[in-house]
Design an enzyme around this catalytic site. Structure first.
Site, PDB file in Angstrom:
ATOM      1  N   HIS A  49       0.825  -1.207   0.000  1.00  0.00           N
ATOM      2  CA  HIS A  49       0.000   0.000   0.000  1.00  0.00           C
ATOM      3  C   HIS A  49       0.856   1.253   0.000  1.00  0.00           C
ATOM      4  O   HIS A  49       1.001   1.936   1.014  1.00  0.00           O
ATOM      5  CB  HIS A  49      -0.955  -0.004   1.193  1.00  0.00           C
ATOM      6  CG  HIS A  49      -2.126  -0.915   0.993  1.00  0.00           C
ATOM      7  ND1 HIS A  49      -2.863  -1.443   2.018  1.00  0.00           N
ATOM      8  CD2 HIS A  49      -2.689  -1.380  -0.148  1.00  0.00           C
ATOM      9  CE1 HIS A  49      -3.830  -2.204   1.527  1.00  0.00           C
ATOM     10  NE2 HIS A  49      -3.727  -2.187   0.217  1.00  0.00           N
ATOM     11  N   HIS A  82      -0.366  -8.829   0.769  1.00  0.00           N
ATOM     12  CA  HIS A  82      -1.467  -8.986   1.735  1.00  0.00           C
ATOM     13  C   HIS A  82      -2.079 -10.380   1.723  1.00  0.00           C
ATOM     14  O   HIS A  82      -2.858 -10.717   2.606  1.00  0.00           O
ATOM     15  CB  HIS A  82      -2.571  -7.966   1.424  1.00  0.00           C
ATOM     16  CG  HIS A  82      -2.038  -6.586   1.198  1.00  0.00           C
ATOM     17  ND1 HIS A  82      -1.763  -6.081  -0.053  1.00  0.00           N
ATOM     18  CD2 HIS A  82      -1.683  -5.629   2.075  1.00  0.00           C
ATOM     19  CE1 HIS A  82      -1.279  -4.867   0.063  1.00  0.00           C
ATOM     20  NE2 HIS A  82      -1.211  -4.563   1.333  1.00  0.00           N
ATOM     21  N   CYS A 104       3.208 -12.085   2.187  1.00  0.00           N
ATOM     22  CA  CYS A 104       4.232 -12.083   3.242  1.00  0.00           C
ATOM     23  C   CYS A 104       4.178 -13.411   4.001  1.00  0.00           C
ATOM     24  O   CYS A 104       3.090 -13.869   4.378  1.00  0.00           O
ATOM     25  CB  CYS A 104       3.996 -10.928   4.205  1.00  0.00           C
ATOM     26  SG  CYS A 104       5.170 -10.966   5.581  1.00  0.00           S
ATOM     27  N   GLU A 134      -5.869  -8.018   3.501  1.00  0.00           N
ATOM     28  CA  GLU A 134      -5.317  -9.147   4.270  1.00  0.00           C
ATOM     29  C   GLU A 134      -6.443  -9.908   4.972  1.00  0.00           C
ATOM     30  O   GLU A 134      -6.440 -11.147   5.015  1.00  0.00           O
ATOM     31  CB  GLU A 134      -4.304  -8.646   5.307  1.00  0.00           C
ATOM     32  CG  GLU A 134      -3.706  -9.800   6.097  1.00  0.00           C
ATOM     33  CD  GLU A 134      -2.846  -9.362   7.263  1.00  0.00           C
ATOM     34  OE1 GLU A 134      -2.164  -8.320   7.163  1.00  0.00           O
ATOM     35  OE2 GLU A 134      -2.849 -10.074   8.281  1.00  0.00           O
ATOM     36  N   CYS A 202       3.202  -9.771  13.949  1.00  0.00           N
ATOM     37  CA  CYS A 202       4.255  -9.292  13.062  1.00  0.00           C
ATOM     38  C   CYS A 202       5.284  -8.437  13.803  1.00  0.00           C
ATOM     39  O   CYS A 202       4.931  -7.442  14.435  1.00  0.00           O
ATOM     40  CB  CYS A 202       3.619  -8.493  11.940  1.00  0.00           C
ATOM     41  SG  CYS A 202       4.815  -7.517  11.055  1.00  0.00           S
ATOM     42  N   SER A 274       5.270   0.107   4.480  1.00  0.00           N
ATOM     43  CA  SER A 274       5.283   0.095   3.011  1.00  0.00           C
ATOM     44  C   SER A 274       5.829   1.403   2.422  1.00  0.00           C
ATOM     45  O   SER A 274       5.729   1.614   1.221  1.00  0.00           O
ATOM     46  CB  SER A 274       3.870  -0.179   2.491  1.00  0.00           C
ATOM     47  OG  SER A 274       2.907   0.556   3.212  1.00  0.00           O
TER      48      SER A 274
HETATM   49  S1  SF4 Z   1       4.032  -5.524   8.032  1.00  0.00           S
HETATM   50 FE1  SF4 Z   1       4.565  -7.556   8.843  1.00  0.00          FE
HETATM   51  S2  SF4 Z   1       3.058  -8.951   7.943  1.00  0.00           S
HETATM   52 FE2  SF4 Z   1       2.964  -7.023   6.769  1.00  0.00          FE
HETATM   53  S3  SF4 Z   1       4.371  -7.379   5.058  1.00  0.00           S
HETATM   54 FE3  SF4 Z   1       5.555  -6.414   6.687  1.00  0.00          FE
HETATM   55  S4  SF4 Z   1       6.481  -8.148   7.812  1.00  0.00           S
HETATM   56 FE4  SF4 Z   1       4.795  -8.953   6.592  1.00  0.00          FE
END
Ligand code: SF4
Length: 326
Positions: A49, A82, A104, A134, A202, A274
């Protein structure tokens, strides 16, 4: 116009901030796929995103679509970080699309955990935000009903007997702190309930949230660099505000409102998982156009997590020009 009469503005960068291992991997998958197969490659949903990242990849030949029906036969297809519902995986398989999965690994882990709980005969509760891709992916990966809980209040309306065996999983971009109250309320309501260890949350979400809490003790204003549709960036801004510090979510330096920082002696900057560092630099440049700035980085957790790429891309070297998602 720049005001040189004031003392330099102190700018403190949160540590860690910005790209997480899941985002690095997802962007790298698109870049290496472009390198190996040539453009165009098709990505279902924004790979991560962030408009800046998406536009950069578009310029290199990636095409972003919301439905697989928009993808021509045989075209290289990439699932976003996601994750996707099983119906999407099945549709791609039925069409024989060559798929690279950029989900991920921590999201996949939640999918697998949810499936294990259901296989044990438990009713699954997902703690997350309705409509987030997600959450849609996780709900669509599980056979059978999944009950979505967004707030503690939602628990009152769950139509599940209190002695039914249940289990919960959580959206990865919520943190241990975000979910603590909801999970405690679930545990009060159900007599036979289980869920993942906190270590399954996470790491990147938790680390960025801890860092913004630390930052809030030192600054007058917080700027969170991230996209409006980025769940974890929004949460960082909320945490800043909850800590009593005026906090603003901005995509890049062009969105900086000089009024926000005009009286600030110390400005804190962080970035969602992101948001690339080049956008943080852009915000610092925008501050520099207002006042002289003195930039430092907070002491914080160093992250060294890397996720393995799909085997077919492991040996591909992205060209130097394509290594920068900007
Ligand atoms: S925020 Fe966490 S779950 Fe989301 S892509 Fe990054 S490492 Fe993976």
């Amino acid at each position: 116009m720049k005001d040189d009469t004031k003392k330099p503005m102190k700018v403190i960068l949160a540590q860690p901030r910005g790209f997480c291992a899941g985002v690095v991997r997802a962007v790298e998958i698109v870049e290496r796929a472009l390198e190996k197969y040539g453009p165009p490659v098709y990505v279902r949903h924004e790979i991560v995103h962030n408009k800046h990242v998406v536009e950069g990849l578009k310029a290199k030949g990636a095409r972003f679509v919301e439905n697989l029906s928009e993808i021509p036969a045989d075209a290289v297809t990439i699932f976003s970080a996601h994750g996707v519902a099983k119906s999407v995986v099945d549709e791609a398989a039925a069409r024989n699309l060559p798929v690279l999965d950029a989900t991920c690994p921590l999201v996949t882990k939640v999918h697998n955990q949810g499936k294990r709980y259901v296989a044990q005969g438990r009713t699954l509760i997902l703690v997350g935000h309705a409509g987030h891709p997600e959450v849609e992916g996780t709900m669509g990966q599980i056979d059978g009903p999944v009950h979505l809980v967004q707030t503690e209040k939602d628990i009152d309306t769950l139509e599940i007997p209190t002695d039914e065996p249940v289990a919960y999983v959580t959206q990865t971009t919520l943190s241990v702190d975000d979910t603590r109250g909801i999970i405690a309320a679930l545990q009060r309501r159900f007599t036979d309930i289980t869920g993942p260890e906190t270590r399954d949350i996470c790491y990147a979400t938790q680390n960025r949230q801890s860092a913004v809490r630390d930052l809030s003790k030192l600054v007058d204003v917080i700027l969170v660099v991230g996209a409006k549709n980025s769940s974890n960036s929004n949460r960082l801004r909320e945490i800043g505000s909850e800590s009593g510090i005026p906090s603003y979510l901005i995509a890049d330096g062009s969105e900086l409102d000089p009024d926000w920082v005009k009286d600030a002696r110390v400005v804190g900057i962080t970035a969602g998982a992101s948001a690339p560092d080049v956008l943080v630099e852009d915000v610092i440049e925008a501050l520099r156009r207002l006042r002289n700035v003195d930039v430092s980085t907070l002491d914080g957790r160093q992250e060294n997590i890397e996720f393995r790429l799909p085997a077919e891309l492991a040996a591909v070297v992205a060209s130097p020009a394509s290594a920068d998602p900007a």
